[in-house]
Design a protein around this motif. Structure first.
Motif, PDB file in Angstrom:
ATOM      1  N   MET A  41      60.102  44.964  20.855  1.00  0.00           N
ATOM      2  CA  MET A  41      61.325  45.733  21.005  1.00  0.00           C
ATOM      3  C   MET A  41      62.257  45.464  19.839  1.00  0.00           C
ATOM      4  N   ALA A  42      62.924  46.502  19.366  1.00  0.00           N
ATOM      5  CA  ALA A  42      63.951  46.329  18.340  1.00  0.00           C
ATOM      6  C   ALA A  42      65.292  46.508  19.032  1.00  0.00           C
ATOM      7  N   LEU A  43      66.142  45.477  18.957  1.00  0.00           N
ATOM      8  CA  LEU A  43      67.435  45.512  19.644  1.00  0.00           C
ATOM      9  C   LEU A  43      68.568  45.447  18.630  1.00  0.00           C
ATOM     10  N   LYS A  64      67.222  56.353  10.410  1.00  0.00           N
ATOM     11  CA  LYS A  64      68.207  55.719   9.533  1.00  0.00           C
ATOM     12  C   LYS A  64      68.984  54.621  10.259  1.00  0.00           C
ATOM     13  N   SER A  65      68.238  53.728  10.855  1.00  0.00           N
ATOM     14  CA  SER A  65      68.841  52.673  11.643  1.00  0.00           C
ATOM     15  C   SER A  65      68.208  51.335  11.270  1.00  0.00           C
ATOM     16  N   THR A  66      68.858  50.261  11.670  1.00  0.00           N
ATOM     17  CA  THR A  66      68.313  48.932  11.386  1.00  0.00           C
ATOM     18  C   THR A  66      68.355  48.095  12.659  1.00  0.00           C
ATOM     19  N   THR A  67      67.610  47.000  12.669  1.00  0.00           N
ATOM     20  CA  THR A  67      67.659  46.085  13.809  1.00  0.00           C
ATOM     21  C   THR A  67      68.005  44.687  13.312  1.00  0.00           C
ATOM     22  N   TYR A 126      51.084  45.678  14.451  1.00  0.00           N
ATOM     23  CA  TYR A 126      51.017  47.139  14.521  1.00  0.00           C
ATOM     24  C   TYR A 126      52.294  47.697  15.138  1.00  0.00           C
ATOM     25  N   HIS A 127      52.718  47.099  16.263  1.00  0.00           N
ATOM     26  CA  HIS A 127      53.933  47.586  16.930  1.00  0.00           C
ATOM     27  C   HIS A 127      55.167  47.379  16.049  1.00  0.00           C
ATOM     28  N   ALA A 128      55.226  46.225  15.368  1.00  0.00           N
ATOM     29  CA  ALA A 128      56.363  45.941  14.488  1.00  0.00           C
ATOM     30  C   ALA A 128      56.421  46.990  13.379  1.00  0.00           C
ATOM     31  N   SER A 129      55.259  47.306  12.824  1.00  0.00           N
ATOM     32  CA  SER A 129      55.203  48.270  11.733  1.00  0.00           C
ATOM     33  C   SER A 129      55.612  49.659  12.221  1.00  0.00           C
ATOM     34  N   SER A 185      68.012  51.066  21.612  1.00  0.00           N
ATOM     35  CA  SER A 185      66.944  50.119  21.340  1.00  0.00           C
ATOM     36  C   SER A 185      65.647  50.907  21.257  1.00  0.00           C
ATOM     37  N   LEU A 186      64.644  50.314  20.634  1.00  0.00           N
ATOM     38  CA  LEU A 186      63.357  50.986  20.504  1.00  0.00           C
ATOM     39  C   LEU A 186      62.278  50.041  21.003  1.00  0.00           C
TER      40      LEU A 186
END
Lengths: 421, 185
Positions: free
Chosen positions: A345-347, A281-284, A268-271, A245-246
């Motif tokens: 957070m990107a999960l 090279k990943s997706t959420t 801003y955080h999303a971007s 996760s990021l």
């Protein structure tokens, strides 16, 4: 053949980075603050001698700072990151197998060296890293990672800055005077529990029956006990595991009340997350946001809320992430609160090449957007991050963290190179 | 039972045979792309003769080995790359830093105010080298001269006199200057 690990640890790393390009700081008390200029997170020896502790908030030590002319710096993480990669690069010439454990620590495998040469080899590593990068390091060598950590602790107290723990009686002597709390992976909670059972030094744990520890505590502590005995249980992790996760979050420089400013901060955080996702090279497929007020203001009510927004399909498209956080904010925003921090957070990360395209996705549009973001990232690479931004991030960034005492980015900006006369 | 024999070959299945016999040939990569482009543009009919005009702008890679009859050299698969200024100027990436010159003490060797110096910290500093030295907490570029126990920091400009470093001064060598970047504005 038994394993031999070396732990290389940079001394007061962030402070040392500042010193490389500001030699006048040598011999002076220097501290570096956490983001938003909160607490001391790196201290020179002179600052430690003044009684400044790790994690002391700036307002608490303000008096010491003023009286002793302590030099205070805001953290400059991108500069420290560059210096860190130089240290790691320099270390690679000493061992092909290297595990970067943190920004200022690395494990090396030194198995191929004869035992009687390890100490001089360690000293050589220390010398070369200092010569090449200007960063002082300490080196601990042992048969397991945990013992290498112990050796490193001892090396920090010795003038040569290198300590080898391989012979059984050396190890025992070292562990006898080593507090359990300082052993790698044992926090203050566990060391308290262990002391009730009569275990206070690292030697006590090393000599305890490991199956008993496993039954009374857990397998992790049993493994630590074995490692202290000299039985290697943890191997070198050379390949970086892709992150599960990021997160991107920041405290605000001053409290924020407006929903518009919160939206800008979250955008801003999303971007920045979308950019990181594309980089690895990943997706959420699940984005989570949180906003909160300061927990330290007693006269203001504490408010904290979060929500998770699922995406229709796994993506690293900035616009989709911004849309998601904007819709999430509408659900959790409460009028009248003094917000102090927000984050995204990107999960449920999934590698780009494992994404199964949805039947309802516009294929051509997808390709066009891929090209768009390739260009977007290339432009920001070339002209510096933040050169091209989404309008929803806002332009004034009134919420930005405090970093008023930041030194120059000596190695990353042509305009900020160190000056010589 | 024989109606649906699974082992029976379906008509039309499998790879289609080529209508005419084919042969694999070795081509330089840029030429392959060029050929495919031509084919895609409809200018090239496989089997037709390629008109020489359309090939007049094929960029030819530079090859190391001479063309020989017989066995092709494996080196031909690797054409020489382009020239990389970083690789030329920087021998030890981790130990190389850039600094900006502010003074005019080194104009005699072509180091002017505003120039950028490439500094390699990993190199040994002999007498005679141009170095970045730290003297009493300040970074300075000078020519290093060692005569016996004596250390001199020599400017390359008649306006300034050499600095002799005394023992009680805070002195160290920060790095060795390898190149100067001077723009002609």
């Amino acid at each position: 053949m038994n394993s031999v690990f070396a732990l290389v640890d940079c001394n007061a790393f962030f402070v040392s980075c500042e010193k490389v390009f500001q030699p006048a700081l040598e011999g002076k008390p220097v501290i570096v603050l956490s983001s938003n200029d909160g607490c001391a997170i790196a201290r020179s020896n002179e600052a430690k001698a003044l009684g400044i502790k790790m994690g002391d908030p700036l307002f608490k030590i303000q008096e010491i700072v003023k009286k002793n002319h302590v030099k205070v710096f805001s953290s400059n993480f991108s500069f420290y990151g560059d210096m860190s990669s130089r240290v790691m690069e320099t270390l690679k010439q000493f061992s092909p197998s290297l595990e970067i454990y943190s920004i200022d620590e690395a494990f090396l495998n030194l198995r191929s060296l004869p035992e009687n040469e390890l100490f001089s080899h360690g000293c050589r590593i220390k010398e070369i890293v200092k010569l090449w990068t200007g960063i002082p390091v300490s080196i601990g060598i042992g048969p397991t990672k945990t013992l290498a950590k112990v050796a490193n602790h001892l090396a920090k107290k010795q003038s040569l800055g290198c300590c080898v723990l391989l012979k059984q009686n050396d190890i025992e002597a070292a562990l006898r005077n080593f507090s359990l709390q300082d052993v790698w992976g044992i926090g203050s909670q566990w060391s308290k529990k262990l002391s009730y059972l009569g275990l206070t030094t690292a030697l006590d744990l090393a000599q305890a029956d490991s199956s008993w520890i496993r039954k009374t505590f857990n397998v992790i502590l049993a493994r630590t006990a074995l490692e202290l005995k000299g039985i290697s249980c943890l191997s070198l992790e050379e390949t970086l595991q892709p992150k599960k996760s990021l997160i991107s979050s920041r405290s605000f420089g001053k409290p924020v009340t407006s929903v518009e400013v919160l939206r800008q901060a979250l955008s801003y955080h999303a971007s920045s997350l979308a950019q990181k996702l594309r980089q690895q090279k990943s997706t959420t497929s699940l984005v989570s946001i949180f906003i909160r007020t300061s927990p330290f203001h007693r006269h203001e009510p504490y408010y904290m809320n979060s929500c998770a927004i699922p995406l229709l399909f796994p993506s690293h498209d900035t616009t989709l992430l911004i849309k998601a956080v904007t819709s999430g904010l509408e659900k959790i925003f409460k009028e009248g609160a003094l917000y102090k921090k927000a984050g995204v957070m990107a999960l449920q990360l999934l590698p780009e090449d494992q994404v199964i395209p949805s039947l309802f996705q516009d294929k051509e549009g997808l390709i066009r957007r891929k090209l768009l973001f390739q260009t977007f990232d290339k432009l920001n690479d070339r002209f510096g991050r933040g050169s091209l931004v989404f309008a929803s991030e806002g332009f004034r960034k009134t919420w930005r963290s405090k970093a008023s005492l930041k030194s120059a980015s000596f190695t990353q900006d042509w305009e900020q190179l160190p000056r010589v006369r | 039972m024989t109606q649906n024999n699974p082992r029976k070959r379906k008509p039309g299945a499998g790879r289609k045979p080529n209508p005419v016999p084919t042969k694999a040939i070795r081509l330089p990569l840029p030429l392959v792309n060029q050929l495919l482009d031509l084919k895609n543009q409809g200018k090239l009919d496989m089997g037709a003769i390629i008109p020489s005009r359309t090939l007049s702008s094929v960029p030819l890679p530079f090859f190391e080995s001479r063309v020989q009859a017989g066995f092709p050299s494996p080196a031909d698969d690797f054409s020489e790359g382009t020239l990389d200024l970083n690789a030329y100027l920087i021998k030890h990436k981790a130990a190389t830093f850039f600094v900006r010159v502010t003074g005019d003490s080194m104009t005699g060797v072509g180091i002017f105010p505003g120039d950028i110096l490439i500094v390699d910290r990993s190199l040994p500093h002999h007498s005679g080298k141009i170095v970045i030295a730290v003297l009493n907490g300040e970074m300075t570029v000078k020519r290093l001269k060692q005569e016996g126990d004596k250390i001199l920091l020599c400017p390359e400009n008649d306006k300034y006199a050499p600095l002799s470093v005394s023992e009680d001064e805070d002195f160290s060598i920060w790095g060795v200057v390898t190149n100067v970047i001077h723009p002609f504005s």
